[in-house]
Design a protein around this motif. Structure first.
Motif, PDB file in Angstrom:
ATOM      1  N   ALA A 721      46.503  48.574  29.454  1.00 57.41           N
ATOM      2  CA  ALA A 721      45.296  48.078  30.112  1.00 57.41           C
ATOM      3  C   ALA A 721      45.341  48.487  31.578  1.00 57.41           C
ATOM      4  O   ALA A 721      44.348  48.944  32.153  1.00 57.41           O
ATOM      5  N   ALA A 722      46.517  48.347  32.165  1.00 55.87           N
ATOM      6  CA  ALA A 722      46.680  48.733  33.568  1.00 55.87           C
ATOM      7  C   ALA A 722      46.462  50.233  33.719  1.00 55.87           C
ATOM      8  O   ALA A 722      45.832  50.699  34.669  1.00 55.87           O
ATOM      9  N   ARG A 723      46.957  50.963  32.749  1.00 59.99           N
ATOM     10  CA  ARG A 723      46.803  52.418  32.798  1.00 59.99           C
ATOM     11  C   ARG A 723      45.319  52.797  32.787  1.00 59.99           C
ATOM     12  O   ARG A 723      44.862  53.658  33.536  1.00 59.99           O
ATOM     13  N   PHE A 724      44.577  52.086  31.942  1.00 60.10           N
ATOM     14  CA  PHE A 724      43.136  52.337  31.902  1.00 60.10           C
ATOM     15  C   PHE A 724      42.504  52.063  33.267  1.00 60.10           C
ATOM     16  O   PHE A 724      41.733  52.848  33.791  1.00 60.10           O
ATOM     17  N   VAL A 725      42.866  50.930  33.827  1.00 64.84           N
ATOM     18  CA  VAL A 725      42.295  50.566  35.124  1.00 64.84           C
ATOM     19  C   VAL A 725      42.643  51.637  36.149  1.00 64.84           C
ATOM     20  O   VAL A 725      41.773  52.133  36.874  1.00 64.84           O
ATOM     21  N   LEU A 726      43.901  52.001  36.171  1.00 68.17           N
ATOM     22  CA  LEU A 726      44.359  52.964  37.185  1.00 68.17           C
ATOM     23  C   LEU A 726      43.691  54.323  37.011  1.00 68.17           C
ATOM     24  O   LEU A 726      43.349  55.000  37.982  1.00 68.17           O
ATOM     25  N   MET A 727      43.475  54.711  35.739  1.00 69.84           N
ATOM     26  CA  MET A 727      42.827  55.998  35.488  1.00 69.84           C
ATOM     27  C   MET A 727      41.402  56.019  36.018  1.00 69.84           C
ATOM     28  O   MET A 727      40.816  57.078  36.211  1.00 69.84           O
ATOM     29  N   LEU A 750      35.756  36.039  36.439  1.00 68.56           N
ATOM     30  CA  LEU A 750      36.226  35.201  37.549  1.00 68.56           C
ATOM     31  C   LEU A 750      36.394  33.746  37.110  1.00 68.56           C
ATOM     32  O   LEU A 750      37.352  33.074  37.497  1.00 68.56           O
ATOM     33  N   SER A 751      35.475  33.294  36.285  1.00 70.85           N
ATOM     34  CA  SER A 751      35.559  31.927  35.802  1.00 70.85           C
ATOM     35  C   SER A 751      36.825  31.736  34.963  1.00 70.85           C
ATOM     36  O   SER A 751      37.566  30.771  35.116  1.00 70.85           O
ATOM     37  N   ARG A 752      37.040  32.719  34.094  1.00 68.37           N
ATOM     38  CA  ARG A 752      38.238  32.628  33.243  1.00 68.37           C
ATOM     39  C   ARG A 752      39.514  32.721  34.085  1.00 68.37           C
ATOM     40  O   ARG A 752      40.496  32.037  33.823  1.00 68.37           O
ATOM     41  N   LEU A 753      39.498  33.566  35.090  1.00 72.21           N
ATOM     42  CA  LEU A 753      40.676  33.680  35.957  1.00 72.21           C
ATOM     43  C   LEU A 753      40.964  32.352  36.657  1.00 72.21           C
ATOM     44  O   LEU A 753      42.118  31.948  36.790  1.00 72.21           O
ATOM     45  N   ALA A 754      39.892  31.686  37.075  1.00 69.27           N
ATOM     46  CA  ALA A 754      40.081  30.394  37.744  1.00 69.27           C
ATOM     47  C   ALA A 754      40.730  29.402  36.787  1.00 69.27           C
ATOM     48  O   ALA A 754      41.699  28.703  37.125  1.00 69.27           O
ATOM     49  N   THR A 755      40.216  29.363  35.551  1.00 69.88           N
ATOM     50  CA  THR A 755      40.748  28.430  34.561  1.00 69.88           C
ATOM     51  C   THR A 755      42.205  28.761  34.228  1.00 69.88           C
ATOM     52  O   THR A 755      43.063  27.882  34.196  1.00 69.88           O
ATOM     53  N   VAL A 756      42.449  30.029  33.975  1.00 67.19           N
ATOM     54  CA  VAL A 756      43.798  30.432  33.577  1.00 67.19           C
ATOM     55  C   VAL A 756      44.787  30.170  34.715  1.00 67.19           C
ATOM     56  O   VAL A 756      45.905  29.685  34.480  1.00 67.19           O
ATOM     57  N   THR A 805      32.387  47.544  39.880  1.00 63.60           N
ATOM     58  CA  THR A 805      33.240  47.303  38.727  1.00 63.60           C
ATOM     59  C   THR A 805      34.701  47.594  39.059  1.00 63.60           C
ATOM     60  O   THR A 805      35.599  46.851  38.670  1.00 63.60           O
ATOM     61  N   GLN A 806      34.931  48.666  39.792  1.00 64.21           N
ATOM     62  CA  GLN A 806      36.310  48.996  40.194  1.00 64.21           C
ATOM     63  C   GLN A 806      36.919  47.860  41.009  1.00 64.21           C
ATOM     64  O   GLN A 806      38.085  47.495  40.821  1.00 64.21           O
ATOM     65  N   ASN A 807      36.131  47.312  41.906  1.00 66.74           N
ATOM     66  CA  ASN A 807      36.661  46.227  42.741  1.00 66.74           C
ATOM     67  C   ASN A 807      36.969  44.981  41.930  1.00 66.74           C
ATOM     68  O   ASN A 807      37.993  44.330  42.131  1.00 66.74           O
ATOM     69  N   VAL A 808      36.064  44.665  41.005  1.00 71.21           N
ATOM     70  CA  VAL A 808      36.288  43.453  40.202  1.00 71.21           C
ATOM     71  C   VAL A 808      37.480  43.639  39.265  1.00 71.21           C
ATOM     72  O   VAL A 808      38.337  42.757  39.138  1.00 71.21           O
ATOM     73  N   ILE A 809      37.554  44.796  38.646  1.00 71.03           N
ATOM     74  CA  ILE A 809      38.641  44.981  37.673  1.00 71.03           C
ATOM     75  C   ILE A 809      39.994  45.079  38.378  1.00 71.03           C
ATOM     76  O   ILE A 809      41.008  44.582  37.868  1.00 71.03           O
ATOM     77  N   ALA A 810      40.001  45.661  39.566  1.00 72.89           N
ATOM     78  CA  ALA A 810      41.254  45.722  40.329  1.00 72.89           C
ATOM     79  C   ALA A 810      41.700  44.310  40.714  1.00 72.89           C
ATOM     80  O   ALA A 810      42.885  43.969  40.641  1.00 72.89           O
ATOM     81  N   HIS A 811      40.729  43.509  41.091  1.00 68.58           N
ATOM     82  CA  HIS A 811      41.043  42.120  41.441  1.00 68.58           C
ATOM     83  C   HIS A 811      41.557  41.359  40.213  1.00 68.58           C
ATOM     84  O   HIS A 811      42.522  40.586  40.291  1.00 68.58           O
ATOM     85  N   GLY A 812      40.904  41.599  39.069  1.00 65.71           N
ATOM     86  CA  GLY A 812      41.324  40.925  37.842  1.00 65.71           C
ATOM     87  C   GLY A 812      42.750  41.302  37.470  1.00 65.71           C
ATOM     88  O   GLY A 812      43.577  40.437  37.168  1.00 65.71           O
ATOM     89  N   LEU A 813      43.045  42.574  37.517  1.00 73.26           N
ATOM     90  CA  LEU A 813      44.391  43.033  37.180  1.00 73.26           C
ATOM     91  C   LEU A 813      45.398  42.470  38.174  1.00 73.26           C
ATOM     92  O   LEU A 813      46.484  42.013  37.797  1.00 73.26           O
TER      93      LEU A 813
END
Length: 1033
Positions: A721-727, A750-756, A805-813
RNA sequence: GGGCGUUUGGCUCAGUUGGUUAGAGCACCUCGUUUACACCGAGGGGGUCGGGGGUUCGAGUCCCUCAACGCCCA
């Protein structure tokens, strides 16, 4: 570029080196920060670590890494334990096996040197294991329970307790290991049942009066002990004793089923018979005892008294019992009660001593045989019955334990134990899970004095010098001289009346205790004629000081001030009493403060057969083998996810065939084999037991557990998953993220990240390691990967959405890596490095990422990001996706084909689902042609209703229609619906339910029944249409 | 003998305060190799919750009892 696989074999070492270079593990005294301290339960240097230790240390590392990220000054203090008897036993056994030498052959100094060599070797191995597991200990502060720092603490403590009169010497019956020639504690003794005999003897009565018996019969399983008898006892009130036994039996019978009555009745009958036959005899004997009648002890030819004592059981045997105070725990108590002499028959090596010259030098089995023969020759031997006997065996040497009267040093437990009980009762020390409090309190409540002498050579030597003088004044003079040498702060003395082996007064003992190690006073004390006690202290004495001795106590170091009391102790339940309780009482005694605030007891790891792991059984798994095969993160994740609140967890164990890598279940049979034939490739491999050349010629199989395979897959999933993000981050530009303007899927993430984040943070705080692991696994796999990444694909391809999307996914990872780091430090650190290269600044308000995830800040749950509505809406989307996939699958629609889909739903759902059209395409290959309240089914329709969210999904099967398959699907569905409807109808027609269940529950049932009925109508209609179609064709 | 714990699909385990159709991973079956991942993806089959009794409208979840297993202490 990020490699296709995480190469832990090479990367893990590099990562550790980087952490070490940066001093990430180190903790300093920093008054501006709050400390968080864990002292490691020091693994003993007897052998290498297995998975039980792996679990213990993984959990500690999870705690310490989390706290470190949370901004605490986190100290994990490492070390090892000298494990006195265990380690000496191992080395002695090897000495015997390999060189046929005993410790006495090579002497104290040489043996101790060999044990140090062993210690060096195993300490190195243990530390290597911990390091490869990723344990982030402050290695600079490594301690060993037998090093100088710990030694100083032991001396100071012993001196203090001695001064307070809490240490005393006494003759006590101890468990004597005749092989190791030391006392062992009760905890080091295991009882086994063996076949033996019950011998009946007759002792002549001296000068019986008319009407009195000429012999008294006794019975024993250990005939040789009769040589040390000092009395024979009868019950003082046999009538009352028999009545009580009968009453107890009747009481027991009341609680039993009728079929068991017979058994109890038989016992009662026997008792009644006994009463009539034996009672007069027993009363006669009782009277003889009162009259001072004596018996002649055969073979020893000693007069011994007949005494009355409740230990004699009138309901058993002859009703008389021989008393051997020096060689039986119960008899010892009788001996004390009756002031009987205590005759020690044994030498330290288990042979008979000079007390009975005729048997001197014989071993116990030889003496037993000889005594029986001699008694038989004397005509004093009665019946010999076969009987199962309980035999105590030494855990360490596996030889029989002999009760043995010896001089021992004791710690008086009364006050100390009470202080440790109070600390737990009033919650200064909290034990989790709480059920373990009871055992702790019960054990301490017995307040049994703690015998601390061990007749060993490996350990802290008891700092006492002794001499015996005939007169009290002489003893006092010497004591005064000794005290004068250094003053009462460093020299403490005590005078005690001495007793010989038979408890007779034998002068006065002077005890001198020196406070300091390597004291220059030692030779001066010895010049006064005192000799140092040869014994060493129980290992637990030094372990008990561990939380403060390691921080420098008795020196008032700044570390001690800052890091003590420690925060959490993480250990297994088998040493709650031996270790945890003693740490609490010693901490309180030495510092006036508890050693830790919390104790967490983790489960014990058993193998697939439910047996505890141990090297000697062959079912012990070396964490290194697991790391080699699956990687360190997999080991850790696998262990964390089984750390539930239960007391045991099972971990099936397998051999890994070195030829074909097949995993072969370990069984009780093959786990002790020297070689095993692989059922897969039919080739042979060897095991840890292989010794001879023929066996060791085969390659050796690692012992692992497939339990870690899932974790390995998870590591791989995260990596990819990280590889996908990085690519997709080559052209990454950081930009602030405006949450309000984000589309549903981003706000969902973001909501799920807060909960988790909240769940993980709270879970670690509460030691819910298995829950935390599951939350992270499910989130990472089923949400981040399966949905967010999939949705991101079309968005990343869309230039207008790509940057955000890049910013959000980087933040999520980024957040996910931080949350996972304490459990999986290596793979997260590796990915963190790659992520930093492409997205050095990231986050909602982009900031520079820390160089290591290990030293990054712990994520904080942002409550405003938590959005119940968004999560519910997204769940609708997921349900619709599921419905489309199910229909596709049941219709065997090829994955490449795009299918027209219509979604009938409420206007509010329409608002949500409309923007997700693209993602239906991406996730299910659906072409959503209609969506909203007016969406209709197709002429060749495959419908699926989702009543819980009021949605109907329709697929157009025109190109794919498979009537048979569709009919089968619908009929199965109808079947299920009918079953549910029947159930609900039955429930609702139950008047009791309607009347007594809460209104909302009833209402719910009514609502769902109505939905089901409606659904059934639809399905029935569809079936009708399809059948029509079939017949018209 | 006492204490603690366990008993849920083939295996290893979840299952919060009793309430819709008992979950997960592995294993199994079907389909699939679309450039993050076959250490993968999609779908599916499989359990009535150790036995018995009880409380309750309703029990895997509470109570009693029995059994088996594990650990600890006598």
């Amino acid at each position: 570029m990020i490699p296709i696989r995480f190469d832990y074999a090479t990367e893990a070492g590099e990562i550790v080196a980087k952490w070490d270079d940066a001093g990430c593990n180190n903790a300093e005294v920093r008054p501006d920060k709050k400390p968080y301290t864990i002292v490691i339960p020091p693994p003993n240097v007897t052998g290498a670590l297995h998975l039980g230790h792996g679990l213990n240390n993984t959990l500690q590392d999870i705690l310490i890494r989390t706290k470190r990220m949370q901004g605490f000054e986190a100290l994990w203090l490492p070390g090892t334990d000298h494990a006195g008897i265990a380690t000496q036993a191992v080395v002695e056994r090897r000495l015997k096996e390999q060189e046929n030498l005993s410790r006495h052959d090579i002497g104290r100094e040489a043996l101790v040197q060999r044990i140090w060599d062993w210690k060096d070797q195993y300490e190195k191995r243990i530390l290597g294991q911990l390091k490869r597991m990723g344990c982030s200990c402050d290695w600079r502060r490594l301690r060993f329970t037998l090093d100088e720092t710990c030694g100083a603490a032991v001396r100071a403590t012993f001196f203090d307790l001695f001064q307070k009169d809490l240490i005393y010497r006494g003759k006590r019956l101890v468990n004597w290991d005749t092989f190791l020639q030391t006392a062992v504690s009760n905890d080091e003794v295991e009882n086994v049942t063996k076949k033996g005999h019950f011998y009946h003897f007759r002792y002549p009565v001296i000068d019986p009066k008319p009407g009195e018996p000429e012999f008294v019969e006794i019975a024993t399983t250990r005939p040789e002990t009769m040589l040390g008898d000092t009395a024979v006892a009868v019950h003082p009130d046999p009538t009352a004793a028999l009545d009580k036994v009968a009453a107890d039996l009747i009481e027991k019978r009341r609680s039993l089923s009728t079929k068991e009555h017979a058994d109890v009745q038989a016992q009662l009958d026997a008792l009644a018979k006994r009463r009539s036959e034996m009672l007069p005899k027993l009363e006669k004997l009782r009277d003889m005892a009162a009259d001072g009648r004596k018996l002649m002890l055969p073979l020893a030819n000693r007069e011994i008294p007949l005494v009355t004592d409740v230990w004699a059981k009138p309901e058993l045997g002859s009703g008389c019992v021989k008393i051997t105070p020096a060689h039986d725990p119960n008899d010892y108590e009788v001996g004390k009660r009756q002031s009987l002499p205590m005759i020690n028959l044994l030498n330290a090596d288990g042979t008979l001593n000079a007390t009975v010259p005729a048997y001197q030098g014989l071993t116990i089995p030889q003496a037993r045989k000889q005594v029986v023969e001699d008694l038989e020759a004397a005509g004093l031997l009665g019946d010999v019955e076969d009987r199962d006997i309980e035999m105590p065996l030494s855990d360490r040497s596996k030889t029989a334990i002999e009760p043995y009267l010896a001089d021992q040093w004791f710690v008086a437990m009364d006050q100390l134990a009470q202080s440790a009980m109070d600390a737990v009762s009033d919650q200064r020390v909290k034990i989790f899970p709480t059920r373990y409090r009871k055992g702790y309190l019960d054990w301490l409540g017995e307040k049994r004095d703690w015998p601390v002498s061990r007749q060993l050579w490996w350990g802290h030597r008891i700092p006492i010098w002794t001499a015996t003088f005939t007169s009290q004044s002489e003893a006092e003079q010497v004591a005064e001289k000794a005290t004068a040498l250094g003053g009462p702060d460093v020299v403490s003395t005590k005078i005690q009346a001495a007793g010989d082996d038979e408890g007779q007064a034998a002068g006065f003992d002077v005890f001198v205790c020196l406070r300091d190690e390597e004291s220059p006073l030692e030779p001066q004390i010895e010049a006064l004629g005192l000799q140092r006690d040869p014994d060493v202290l129980d290992t637990w004495f030094s372990s008990a000081l561990w939380p403060h001795s390691t921080l420098g106590w008795p020196q008032q170091t700044k570390e001690l001030e800052y890091f003590y009391p420690t925060s959490t102790l993480c250990t297994s339940r088998d040493i709650i009493t031996l270790w945890v309780a003693r740490m609490v009482l010693m901490g309180l005694n030495n510092l006036g403060e508890v050693p830790f605030d919390e104790v967490f007891i983790h489960p014990t790891i058993l193998d697939g057969n439910g047996e505890r792991m141990s090297k000697s059984k062959g079912n012990g798994v070396d964490p290194i083998d697991v790391i080699d095969k699956f990687g360190p993160d997999s080991l850790r994740f696998g262990l964390a996810r089984i750390a539930t609140e239960t007391q045991d967890v099972r971990l099936p164990v397998q051999y890994e065939c070195p030829h074909c890598e097949k995993l072969i279940d370990q069984t009780k049979k093959n786990r002790t084999a020297t070689t095993v034939k692989c059922p897969g490739c039919k080739k042979t491999f060897s095991t840890q037991w292989a010794e001879n050349a023929a066996d060791t010629a085969h390659p050796k199989a690692a012992v692992v557990s497939e339990k870690f395979e899932t974790s390995r897959n998870f590591v791989n999933k995260l990596w990819n998953a990280a590889r996908f993000v990085l690519m997709n981050l080559e052209d990454y530009q950081s930009q602030p993220i405006d949450v309000a303007s984000l589309p549903v899927e981003d706000r969902w993430l973001l909501s799920r990240l807060a909960t988790v984040t909240e769940q993980v943070t709270a879970g670690i705080e509460q030691f819910k390691f298995a829950d935390v692991s599951k939350v992270l696994y499910d989130f990472a796999w089923n949400e981040f990967c399966s949905f967010y990444v999939e949705i991101a694909k079309p968005r990343l391809a869309d230039e207008s959405q790509r940057a955000m999307t890049q910013n959000v996914i980087a933040h999520g990872l980024d957040t996910l890596l931080r949350l996972l780091h304490p459990i999986m430090p290596f793979v997260t650190e590796s990915i963190w490095g790659y992520l930093g290269q492409l997205a050095a600044e990231r986050g909602l308000e982009p900031t520079a990422a820390s160089p290591f995830v290990m030293t990054a800040d712990w994520p904080t749950a942002v409550p405003e990001h938590h959005d119940e509505t968004i999560e519910r809406q997204f769940a609708e989307f997921q349900e619709v996706v599921g419905a489309i996939r199910r229909i596709r699958s049941s219709q065997n629609i090829p994955p490449r084909e795009t299918v027209p889909v219509a979604i009938r739903c409420s206007p509010s759902s329409q608002t949500l689902l409309d923007p997700m059209k693209t993602y239906f395409e991406a996730l299910t290959g659906a072409d959503v042609v209609a969506i909203g309240p007016d969406a209709q089914g197709f002429a060749t329709d495959a419908p699926l209703a989702l009543p819980s969210i009021d949605v109907e999904v329709h697929l157009d099967l025109e190109k794919f229609i498979d009537v048979e398959a569709e009919l089968a699907r619908l009929e199965k569905l109808l079947d299920q619906l009918n079953k549910q409807i029947t159930g609900k109808e039955a429930k609702l027609s139950n008047e009791n339910f309607v009347a007594r269940a809460p209104a909302d529950v009833v209402e719910n049932e009514r609502g769902s029944l109505a939905e089901l009925v409606q659904q059934r109508d639809t399905v029935t209609a569809d079936i009708g249409k399809l059948k029509e179609k079939v017949s018209s064709n």
